[in-house]
Design a protein around this motif. Structure first.
Motif, PDB file in Angstrom:
ATOM      1  N   HIS A 167       0.787  -1.283  -0.048  1.00  0.00           N
ATOM      2  CA  HIS A 167       0.074   0.104   0.017  1.00  0.00           C
ATOM      3  C   HIS A 167       0.881   1.247   0.037  1.00  0.00           C
ATOM      4  O   HIS A 167       0.455   2.089  -0.651  1.00  0.00           O
ATOM      5  CB  HIS A 167      -1.118  -0.092   1.351  1.00  0.00           C
ATOM      6  N   LYS A 168       1.835   1.213   1.084  1.00  0.00           N
ATOM      7  CA  LYS A 168       2.653   2.434   0.984  1.00  0.00           C
ATOM      8  C   LYS A 168       3.943   2.272   1.346  1.00  0.00           C
ATOM      9  O   LYS A 168       4.195   1.325   2.016  1.00  0.00           O
ATOM     10  CB  LYS A 168       1.863   3.495   1.724  1.00  0.00           C
ATOM     11  N   THR A 169       4.970   3.023   1.317  1.00  0.00           N
ATOM     12  CA  THR A 169       6.478   2.882   1.558  1.00  0.00           C
ATOM     13  C   THR A 169       6.869   4.101   2.488  1.00  0.00           C
ATOM     14  O   THR A 169       6.575   5.301   1.911  1.00  0.00           O
ATOM     15  CB  THR A 169       7.466   2.653   0.517  1.00  0.00           C
ATOM     16  N   LEU A 170       7.365   3.822   3.615  1.00  0.00           N
ATOM     17  CA  LEU A 170       7.868   4.925   4.401  1.00  0.00           C
ATOM     18  C   LEU A 170       9.558   5.043   4.468  1.00  0.00           C
ATOM     19  O   LEU A 170       9.891   3.878   4.698  1.00  0.00           O
ATOM     20  CB  LEU A 170       7.088   5.043   5.808  1.00  0.00           C
ATOM     21  N   PRO A 171      10.059   6.174   4.298  1.00  0.00           N
ATOM     22  CA  PRO A 171      11.462   6.154   4.648  1.00  0.00           C
ATOM     23  C   PRO A 171      12.012   5.815   6.097  1.00  0.00           C
ATOM     24  O   PRO A 171      11.039   6.234   7.008  1.00  0.00           O
ATOM     25  CB  PRO A 171      11.868   7.338   4.200  1.00  0.00           C
ATOM     26  N   SER A 172      12.992   5.215   6.421  1.00  0.00           N
ATOM     27  CA  SER A 172      13.385   4.896   7.877  1.00  0.00           C
ATOM     28  C   SER A 172      14.850   4.376   7.716  1.00  0.00           C
ATOM     29  O   SER A 172      15.536   4.266   6.543  1.00  0.00           O
ATOM     30  CB  SER A 172      12.447   3.770   8.380  1.00  0.00           C
ATOM     31  N   SER A 173      15.453   3.866   8.704  1.00  0.00           N
ATOM     32  CA  SER A 173      16.667   3.560   8.844  1.00  0.00           C
ATOM     33  C   SER A 173      17.199   2.780  10.148  1.00  0.00           C
ATOM     34  O   SER A 173      16.696   2.977  11.065  1.00  0.00           O
ATOM     35  CB  SER A 173      17.798   4.731   8.698  1.00  0.00           C
ATOM     36  N   LYS A 174      17.636   1.599   9.817  1.00  0.00           N
ATOM     37  CA  LYS A 174      18.350   0.526  10.836  1.00  0.00           C
ATOM     38  C   LYS A 174      17.316   0.412  11.981  1.00  0.00           C
ATOM     39  O   LYS A 174      17.306   0.505  13.164  1.00  0.00           O
ATOM     40  CB  LYS A 174      19.534   1.295  11.423  1.00  0.00           C
ATOM     41  N   VAL A 175      15.841  -0.144  11.488  1.00  0.00           N
ATOM     42  CA  VAL A 175      14.768  -0.553  12.276  1.00  0.00           C
ATOM     43  C   VAL A 175      15.256  -1.716  13.113  1.00  0.00           C
ATOM     44  O   VAL A 175      15.745  -2.811  12.483  1.00  0.00           O
ATOM     45  CB  VAL A 175      13.704  -0.678  11.399  1.00  0.00           C
ATOM     46  N   SER A 197      -3.314   5.776  11.089  1.00  0.00           N
ATOM     47  CA  SER A 197      -4.370   6.033  10.233  1.00  0.00           C
ATOM     48  C   SER A 197      -3.870   7.088   9.176  1.00  0.00           C
ATOM     49  O   SER A 197      -4.247   6.927   7.793  1.00  0.00           O
ATOM     50  CB  SER A 197      -5.476   6.715  10.887  1.00  0.00           C
ATOM     51  N   GLN A 198      -3.028   7.976   9.498  1.00  0.00           N
ATOM     52  CA  GLN A 198      -2.346   8.904   8.619  1.00  0.00           C
ATOM     53  C   GLN A 198      -1.094   8.438   7.922  1.00  0.00           C
ATOM     54  O   GLN A 198      -0.708   8.929   7.073  1.00  0.00           O
ATOM     55  CB  GLN A 198      -2.359  10.351   9.318  1.00  0.00           C
ATOM     56  N   MET A 199      -0.647   7.265   8.624  1.00  0.00           N
ATOM     57  CA  MET A 199       0.479   7.096   8.089  1.00  0.00           C
ATOM     58  C   MET A 199       1.729   7.775   7.881  1.00  0.00           C
ATOM     59  O   MET A 199       2.476   7.833   7.112  1.00  0.00           O
ATOM     60  CB  MET A 199       0.511   6.093   6.773  1.00  0.00           C
ATOM     61  N   ARG A 200       2.084   8.619   9.064  1.00  0.00           N
ATOM     62  CA  ARG A 200       3.189   9.690   8.885  1.00  0.00           C
ATOM     63  C   ARG A 200       3.597   9.559  10.406  1.00  0.00           C
ATOM     64  O   ARG A 200       2.723   9.218  11.415  1.00  0.00           O
ATOM     65  CB  ARG A 200       2.712  10.743   8.452  1.00  0.00           C
ATOM     66  N   ARG A 201       4.995   9.981  10.643  1.00  0.00           N
ATOM     67  CA  ARG A 201       5.492  10.083  12.042  1.00  0.00           C
ATOM     68  C   ARG A 201       4.926  11.275  12.594  1.00  0.00           C
ATOM     69  O   ARG A 201       4.947  12.499  11.798  1.00  0.00           O
ATOM     70  CB  ARG A 201       7.075  10.067  11.846  1.00  0.00           C
ATOM     71  N   VAL A 202       4.602  11.165  13.809  1.00  0.00           N
ATOM     72  CA  VAL A 202       4.353  12.348  14.684  1.00  0.00           C
ATOM     73  C   VAL A 202       5.227  12.725  15.627  1.00  0.00           C
ATOM     74  O   VAL A 202       4.932  13.936  16.029  1.00  0.00           O
ATOM     75  CB  VAL A 202       2.760  11.961  15.089  1.00  0.00           C
ATOM     76  N   SER A 203       5.832  11.925  16.278  1.00  0.00           N
ATOM     77  CA  SER A 203       6.888  12.315  17.308  1.00  0.00           C
ATOM     78  C   SER A 203       7.980  11.272  17.273  1.00  0.00           C
ATOM     79  O   SER A 203       8.137  10.285  16.684  1.00  0.00           O
ATOM     80  CB  SER A 203       6.139  12.095  18.637  1.00  0.00           C
ATOM     81  N   THR A 204       9.156  11.714  18.034  1.00  0.00           N
ATOM     82  CA  THR A 204      10.442  11.109  18.324  1.00  0.00           C
ATOM     83  C   THR A 204      10.765  11.109  19.601  1.00  0.00           C
ATOM     84  O   THR A 204      10.749  12.318  20.226  1.00  0.00           O
ATOM     85  CB  THR A 204      11.431  11.656  17.127  1.00  0.00           C
ATOM     86  N   ILE A 205      11.502   9.940  19.932  1.00  0.00           N
ATOM     87  CA  ILE A 205      11.905   9.931  21.363  1.00  0.00           C
ATOM     88  C   ILE A 205      13.349   9.641  21.463  1.00  0.00           C
ATOM     89  O   ILE A 205      13.843   8.710  20.360  1.00  0.00           O
ATOM     90  CB  ILE A 205      11.318   8.826  22.272  1.00  0.00           C
TER      91      ILE A 205
END
Length: 533
Positions: A315-323, A347-355
């Motif tokens: 359905h969709k691809t999100l960028p990321s690194s070293k999961v 639901s929106q399939m996007r990053r909202v926060s980072t810790i």
């Protein structure tokens, strides 16, 4: 802020302001405008009047001067405004009480489950004698919970599977040898599925610890990196083509088996043990883990996150690194990448926060309505899902595997002697923020008086010096320009300026009253000292 000389500004000052806003809504006038021609508070220059700022301030602060509430204002609303204006801040209602009274005026029923109160319950370690540890002659790489919460099966480094009785916390049957290392265990129906480093998937009966079925899902030299029970639907997401004909008639659940080298995902029917689908990923994608949230399966790879519909269509691809790990928490997906935890809105399939955790996060799981992370430094942190601050910290060195079992946390370690152990959690009045060693948890905190704001500046400075000396922080009075939560108690830090303390080195924020309860070491100072040594 009317009284700018007073540094004890807190949420009760905001309640006063809220009462003023409620008065403005009811009257559609400016506050204190009725006193604009009063010689006590204004000067008459003939053609205009000018306020005497000091006089009107003193009248508000010392003489309890308030705007007049018109008689036409409904009594309940009028009483609520006046309660927000109480001369003593301690007598003013809490924000939750104001909301509840407004809801009652509007006829909105009270919620049956106080979700927010449940989320803000402090995490405490239970009876220290209940925390336990058992030595093992081999390393434990994975845990699987089955038969409700009756058994925990451990995948061991000697190629065996060992069953622990949760109540007895010990092995009750002879180990089952499968001659391969097991990195993942999941419960499906009444069986337990185990991965391998030979491309096989084993189906076990946990009651008898016997093999029911062995499936060659991948190549003989493939490591089965992850297993996931997928709730499968036979409908495609809106706007896409209908599900293929061969997807019809499948059981509601399927098991996805993923290999990291050949980069394939195999879907297996748990009823017939037939392979019903095969998904080929990009070569060398470096698959790490899988998690389902809603109708989508998040396949986390080394360089990206692939979102597949549960029927197997990308359905969709999100960028990321070293999961390294991922977990679902309500409508959010938490993804660990090296020393950060990225939080996505499913639901929106996007990053909202980072810790930022400070060390490579290897494990993520949900326990007691908190998201827990285990990092390479041996720290276990419980993150509040709303404030995103750590409310509990345990230190367990050389972690290998973790699993939530009811209200307990089971873990295995790799140091000598190799061991399996667990922490027992419960609810209480004190906030547990650290454990000195396995099996010896330390409970911190105390009653409200012992955690209160120091009565004098001398007491405050003394508490501050103790914390800085013990933990390496350099706390200074700080003004927070963004919404900020205390990392000690997890509550919001109220105010407009000089609201609390913050470490100049690692920016650790906390209330004035909470500084003496801080038990987390300054990570930046620790790294700097290690580098200098």
């Amino acid at each position: 802020i009317i009284d700018s000389e007073n540094e004890s500004y807190d949420e009760q000052s905001d309640i006063f302001s809220l009462g003023m806003v409620m008065w403005e809504i009811a009257t559609r006038k400016l506050p204190y405008d009725e006193y604009a021609s009063d010689l006590r508070y204004c000067t008459n220059f003939g053609t205009f009047w000018e306020w005497k700022p000091q006089n009107i301030k003193q009248a508000i602060i010392k003489e309890n001067l308030r705007p007049t509430v018109p008689a036409v204002v409904p009594k309940d609303y009028r009483d609520l405004i006046l309660s927000c204006w109480e001369f003593s801040p301690a007598k003013r209602p809490k924000a939750t009480q104001v909301v509840r009274q407004l809801e009652e005026m509007l006829g909105i029923p009270a919620p049956t489950v106080p979700v927010e109160e449940k989320l803000y319950e402090p995490i405490t370690l239970g009876d220290p004698s209940l925390s336990w540890q058992t030595q093992m002659e081999t390393k434990v790489w994975s845990f699987g919970v089955c038969n409700g919460l009756q058994y925990v099966v451990a995948g061991c480094g000697d190629g065996s599977l060992r069953r622990f009785d949760v109540a007895a916390r010990g092995e009750t049957v002879k180990p089952l040898s499968i001659n391969t290392r097991c990195f993942c265990l999941v419960a499906v129906n009444n069986h337990l599925w185990a991965s391998s480093d030979t491309g096989q998937v084993f189906v076990l009966d946990p009651n008898t610890m016997s093999v029911v079925k062995v499936m060659q899902a991948h190549g003989s030299k493939e490591v089965v990196k992850a297993l996931l029970v997928v709730e499968r639907e036979c409908t495609e997401p809106q706007g896409e083509a209908a599900a293929p004909a061969d997807g019809e008639g499948l059981s509601q659940k399927v098991v996805w088996s993923a290999s990291s080298t050949e980069c394939t995902i195999v879907a297996i029917d748990p009823q017939t043990f037939d392979i019903v689908d095969r998904i080929q990923l990009e070569a060398s994608c470096g698959l790490a883990c899988m998690v389902q949230c809603g109708p989508y399966v998040w396949v986390c790879c080394y360089t990206q996150i692939l979102l597949f519909h549960c029927c197997g269509k990308l359905h969709k691809t999100l960028p990321s690194s070293k999961v390294t790990s991922a977990v679902r928490m309500r409508d959010r997906v938490w993804v660990a990448t090296e020393d950060k935890i990225n939080i996505y809105d499913a639901s929106q399939m996007r990053r909202v926060s980072t810790i930022t955790s400070g060390a490579t996060v290897k494990h993520l799981f949900v326990l007691n309505d908190y998201v827990w992370s285990g990092d390479a430094a041996g720290a276990l942190n419980a993150w509040h899902p709303n404030s995103l601050y750590s409310v509990c910290r345990l230190d367990v060195q050389n972690l290998l595997a973790l699993a939530p079992v009811g209200g307990e946390l089971w873990f295995s370690t790799s140091h000598h002697p190799t061991s399996v152990g667990g922490y027992v959690f419960g609810a209480g009045a004190a906030l547990a923020t650290t454990a000195a060693a396995v099996g010896a948890p330390v409970k911190l905190g105390g009653n409200r008086e012992s955690r209160g704001v120091p009565k004098t500046q001398v007491q405050r400075e003394f508490a501050l010096q103790l914390q800085q000396k013990a933990l390496g922080h350099n706390f200074v009075v700080a003004t927070f320009t963004r919404f900020t939560y205390c990392q000690v108690c997890g509550e919001f830090i109220w105010g407009l300026r000089k609201q609390g303390y913050a470490c100049e080195v690692c920016h650790y924020p906390c209330h004035f009253r909470c500084v003496r309860n801080c038990s987390v070491r300054c990570q930046a100072a620790t790294q700097l000292s290690q580098g200098n040594s």
